[in-house]
Design a protein around this motif. Structure first.
Motif, PDB file in Angstrom:
ATOM      1  N   GLU A 123       0.803  -1.226   0.000  1.00 15.45           N
ATOM      2  CA  GLU A 123       0.000   0.000   0.000  1.00 15.45           C
ATOM      3  C   GLU A 123       0.835   1.275   0.000  1.00 15.45           C
ATOM      4  O   GLU A 123       0.376   2.321  -0.480  1.00 15.45           O
ATOM      5  CB  GLU A 123      -0.921   0.009   1.228  1.00 15.45           C
ATOM      6  CG  GLU A 123      -1.941  -1.109   1.243  1.00 15.45           C
ATOM      7  CD  GLU A 123      -2.774  -1.103   2.517  1.00 15.45           C
ATOM      8  OE1 GLU A 123      -2.389  -0.373   3.466  1.00 15.45           O
ATOM      9  OE2 GLU A 123      -3.779  -1.828   2.571  1.00 15.45           O
ATOM     10  N   THR A 124       2.040   1.210   0.540  1.00 12.37           N
ATOM     11  CA  THR A 124       2.812   2.429   0.819  1.00 12.37           C
ATOM     12  C   THR A 124       3.945   2.675  -0.157  1.00 12.37           C
ATOM     13  O   THR A 124       4.247   3.826  -0.487  1.00 12.37           O
ATOM     14  CB  THR A 124       3.377   2.353   2.261  1.00 12.37           C
ATOM     15  OG1 THR A 124       2.313   2.109   3.170  1.00 12.37           O
ATOM     16  CG2 THR A 124       4.094   3.639   2.634  1.00 12.37           C
ATOM     17  N   PHE A 125       4.579   1.619  -0.634  1.00  9.80           N
ATOM     18  CA  PHE A 125       5.756   1.767  -1.487  1.00  9.80           C
ATOM     19  C   PHE A 125       5.291   1.987  -2.927  1.00  9.80           C
ATOM     20  O   PHE A 125       5.379   1.120  -3.794  1.00  9.80           O
ATOM     21  CB  PHE A 125       6.637   0.527  -1.370  1.00  9.80           C
ATOM     22  CG  PHE A 125       8.031   0.717  -1.910  1.00  9.80           C
ATOM     23  CD1 PHE A 125       8.947   1.513  -1.244  1.00  9.80           C
ATOM     24  CD2 PHE A 125       8.424   0.089  -3.081  1.00  9.80           C
ATOM     25  CE1 PHE A 125      10.232   1.687  -1.737  1.00  9.80           C
ATOM     26  CE2 PHE A 125       9.706   0.254  -3.570  1.00  9.80           C
ATOM     27  CZ  PHE A 125      10.606   1.047  -2.906  1.00  9.80           C
ATOM     28  N   THR A 126       4.782   3.190  -3.180  1.00 11.62           N
ATOM     29  CA  THR A 126       4.202   3.543  -4.475  1.00 11.62           C
ATOM     30  C   THR A 126       5.034   4.644  -5.131  1.00 11.62           C
ATOM     31  O   THR A 126       5.741   5.396  -4.442  1.00 11.62           O
ATOM     32  CB  THR A 126       2.762   4.051  -4.308  1.00 11.62           C
ATOM     33  OG1 THR A 126       2.793   5.273  -3.535  1.00 11.62           O
ATOM     34  CG2 THR A 126       1.899   3.020  -3.589  1.00 11.62           C
ATOM     35  N   PRO A 127       4.964   4.759  -6.449  1.00  2.28           N
ATOM     36  CA  PRO A 127       5.690   5.850  -7.121  1.00  2.28           C
ATOM     37  C   PRO A 127       5.327   7.223  -6.582  1.00  2.28           C
ATOM     38  O   PRO A 127       6.184   8.104  -6.468  1.00  2.28           O
ATOM     39  CB  PRO A 127       5.272   5.683  -8.591  1.00  2.28           C
ATOM     40  CG  PRO A 127       4.956   4.224  -8.727  1.00  2.28           C
ATOM     41  CD  PRO A 127       4.331   3.831  -7.413  1.00  2.28           C
ATOM     42  N   GLU A 128       4.052   7.419  -6.222  1.00  2.66           N
ATOM     43  CA  GLU A 128       3.623   8.715  -5.703  1.00  2.66           C
ATOM     44  C   GLU A 128       4.311   9.037  -4.372  1.00  2.66           C
ATOM     45  O   GLU A 128       4.812  10.156  -4.175  1.00  2.66           O
ATOM     46  CB  GLU A 128       2.096   8.733  -5.522  1.00  2.66           C
ATOM     47  CG  GLU A 128       1.304   8.650  -6.811  1.00  2.66           C
ATOM     48  CD  GLU A 128       1.251   7.247  -7.398  1.00  2.66           C
ATOM     49  OE1 GLU A 128       0.878   7.121  -8.578  1.00  2.66           O
ATOM     50  OE2 GLU A 128       1.602   6.269  -6.674  1.00  2.66           O
ATOM     51  N   ASN A 129       4.350   8.055  -3.469  1.00  2.00           N
ATOM     52  CA  ASN A 129       4.999   8.294  -2.178  1.00  2.00           C
ATOM     53  C   ASN A 129       6.512   8.419  -2.317  1.00  2.00           C
ATOM     54  O   ASN A 129       7.154   9.192  -1.596  1.00  2.00           O
ATOM     55  CB  ASN A 129       4.655   7.166  -1.203  1.00  2.00           C
ATOM     56  CG  ASN A 129       3.262   7.302  -0.634  1.00  2.00           C
ATOM     57  OD1 ASN A 129       2.709   8.405  -0.571  1.00  2.00           O
ATOM     58  ND2 ASN A 129       2.675   6.197  -0.216  1.00  2.00           N
ATOM     59  N   LEU A 130       7.085   7.666  -3.252  1.00  2.00           N
ATOM     60  CA  LEU A 130       8.523   7.792  -3.487  1.00  2.00           C
ATOM     61  C   LEU A 130       8.857   9.173  -4.044  1.00  2.00           C
ATOM     62  O   LEU A 130       9.881   9.758  -3.703  1.00  2.00           O
ATOM     63  CB  LEU A 130       9.003   6.699  -4.442  1.00  2.00           C
ATOM     64  CG  LEU A 130       9.030   5.288  -3.847  1.00  2.00           C
ATOM     65  CD1 LEU A 130       9.324   4.265  -4.934  1.00  2.00           C
ATOM     66  CD2 LEU A 130      10.049   5.179  -2.720  1.00  2.00           C
ATOM     67  N   GLN A 131       7.994   9.693  -4.903  1.00  2.00           N
ATOM     68  CA  GLN A 131       8.202  11.037  -5.437  1.00  2.00           C
ATOM     69  C   GLN A 131       8.197  12.074  -4.313  1.00  2.00           C
ATOM     70  O   GLN A 131       9.044  12.982  -4.270  1.00  2.00           O
ATOM     71  CB  GLN A 131       7.104  11.371  -6.445  1.00  2.00           C
ATOM     72  CG  GLN A 131       7.201  12.765  -7.053  1.00  2.00           C
ATOM     73  CD  GLN A 131       8.366  12.888  -8.008  1.00  2.00           C
ATOM     74  OE1 GLN A 131       8.519  12.071  -8.909  1.00  2.00           O
ATOM     75  NE2 GLN A 131       9.192  13.903  -7.822  1.00  2.00           N
ATOM     76  N   LYS A 132       7.274  11.912  -3.361  1.00  2.00           N
ATOM     77  CA  LYS A 132       7.206  12.843  -2.229  1.00  2.00           C
ATOM     78  C   LYS A 132       8.433  12.703  -1.321  1.00  2.00           C
ATOM     79  O   LYS A 132       8.866  13.669  -0.694  1.00  2.00           O
ATOM     80  CB  LYS A 132       5.937  12.599  -1.426  1.00  2.00           C
ATOM     81  CG  LYS A 132       4.668  12.957  -2.183  1.00  2.00           C
ATOM     82  CD  LYS A 132       3.432  12.444  -1.457  1.00  2.00           C
ATOM     83  CE  LYS A 132       2.177  12.725  -2.268  1.00  2.00           C
ATOM     84  NZ  LYS A 132       0.985  12.088  -1.676  1.00  2.00           N
ATOM     85  N   THR A 133       8.992  11.490  -1.259  1.00  2.00           N
ATOM     86  CA  THR A 133      10.136  11.245  -0.380  1.00  2.00           C
ATOM     87  C   THR A 133      11.439  11.723  -0.996  1.00  2.00           C
ATOM     88  O   THR A 133      12.286  12.317  -0.316  1.00  2.00           O
ATOM     89  CB  THR A 133      10.249   9.741  -0.067  1.00  2.00           C
ATOM     90  OG1 THR A 133       9.010   9.278   0.470  1.00  2.00           O
ATOM     91  CG2 THR A 133      11.361   9.472   0.946  1.00  2.00           C
ATOM     92  N   TYR A 134      11.605  11.466  -2.291  1.00  2.00           N
ATOM     93  CA  TYR A 134      12.886  11.738  -2.945  1.00  2.00           C
ATOM     94  C   TYR A 134      12.876  12.991  -3.803  1.00  2.00           C
ATOM     95  O   TYR A 134      13.911  13.369  -4.342  1.00  2.00           O
ATOM     96  CB  TYR A 134      13.292  10.541  -3.817  1.00  2.00           C
ATOM     97  CG  TYR A 134      13.777   9.358  -3.005  1.00  2.00           C
ATOM     98  CD1 TYR A 134      15.127   9.183  -2.748  1.00  2.00           C
ATOM     99  CD2 TYR A 134      12.879   8.447  -2.482  1.00  2.00           C
ATOM    100  CE1 TYR A 134      15.573   8.108  -1.993  1.00  2.00           C
ATOM    101  CE2 TYR A 134      13.310   7.370  -1.719  1.00  2.00           C
ATOM    102  CZ  TYR A 134      14.661   7.212  -1.482  1.00  2.00           C
ATOM    103  OH  TYR A 134      15.095   6.158  -0.729  1.00  2.00           O
TER     104      TYR A 134
END
Length: 279
Positions: A247-258
């Motif tokens: 649920e969490t390791f998504t391209p959208e969340n990675l974009q927000k992280t990196y």
């Protein structure tokens, strides 16, 4: 012996928690409440809050300087906290430290210290032996068994400076294993190790999970996160997101992280799509 890093802020998104999570859960291996750490009045991690599920393999993921190592050190009271608190199985760390095993960064260790691999592993037993009591045969047998588990029993009497990077990492993993902990904190155990050592570490992690134990691992290789972990905390000074990997390791969340590191994110996204197509 331990170094720390700093970071820049990011937008905070809490998947499952808004504000402070409720506390005192003796079944929860690690709860972090409104945790801030600052050096020279500059925040390194800010308002971090999460609960981790028991019996899980947790990856702490984020860019260099995101505060990942600082987070682990703050959990163990190795660095002062500006605010917030930490609970391990519902208790302050000092009351639960006997249930925690720690694998530090290799760079934080003085490898010229005159001890061999067996000595290093035996150090993990000192809470049971007592600092003023002699190391007995049964203690060395426990340490040797741990070295066998990580595949380097034949190097037990080799001075630690003479070990390869992968062998040094296995030695510190063995030291953590002899503690027979319920929660393991590992700071970049896969950094600069050979493929066989990485495979050995993954096997140990899965064995720990099968025993109902929890491992929290700082990890940098995004492409292996879905393979190695079932829960992930995305961190860049603040928690961007946390939850199950699915649920969490998504391209959208990675974009927000990196942020704008699109080349890396594109590679990870494509790897995730290939894995989905193969299922």
């Amino acid at each position: 012996m331990i170094n720390v890093t700093s970071s820049t802020p990011q937008e905070t998104i809490h998947d499952h928690h808004t504000g402070l999570p409720s506390g005192g859960n003796s079944q929860c291996p690690l709860s972090v409440y409104d945790l801030t750490v600052a050096y020279h009045r500059k925040p390194v991690i800010w308002d971090v809050a999460f609960d981790l599920p028991a019996g899980s393999l947790v990856g702490i993921v984020g860019p260099n300087g995101a505060g990942k190592s600082t987070l682990l050190k703050a959990v163990m009271d190795l660095v002062p906290r500006a605010s917030g608190r930490v609970e391990v199985f519902g208790q302050p760390y000092r009351q639960s430290r006997h249930r925690v095993g720690y694998v530090p960064q290799r760079e934080s260790v003085d490898w010229d210290f005159p001890v061999d691999a067996l000595d290093v592993v035996t150090m993990g037993l000192y809470s049971r032996i007592g600092w003023l009591w002699p190391v007995r045969k049964r203690h060395r047998e426990i340490a040797m068994h741990a070295l066998e588990r990580v595949g380097i029993a034949d190097l037990a009497r080799r001075q630690i400076s003479q070990l390869s990077g992968g062998q040094q990492q296995r030695t510190f993993l063995a030291r953590a294993l002899v503690q027979n902990a319920d929660l393991y904190l590992m700071d970049e155990p896969f950094a600069a190790v050979d493929a066989s050592t990485e495979k050995a570490i993954v096997e140990i992690l899965r064995e720990l999970k099968s025993q109902g134990k929890t491992a929290v691992v700082i990890h940098h290789d995004l492409q292996t996160v879905p393979e190695y972990f079932d829960y992930v905390v995305l961190l860049n000074m603040r928690v961007v997101s946390h939850g199950s990997v699915v649920e969490t390791f998504t391209p959208e969340n990675l974009q927000k992280t990196y942020g704008g590191r699109l080349t890396l994110l594109d590679e990870v996204t494509e790897a995730m799509r290939r894995k989905e197509r193969s299922l």
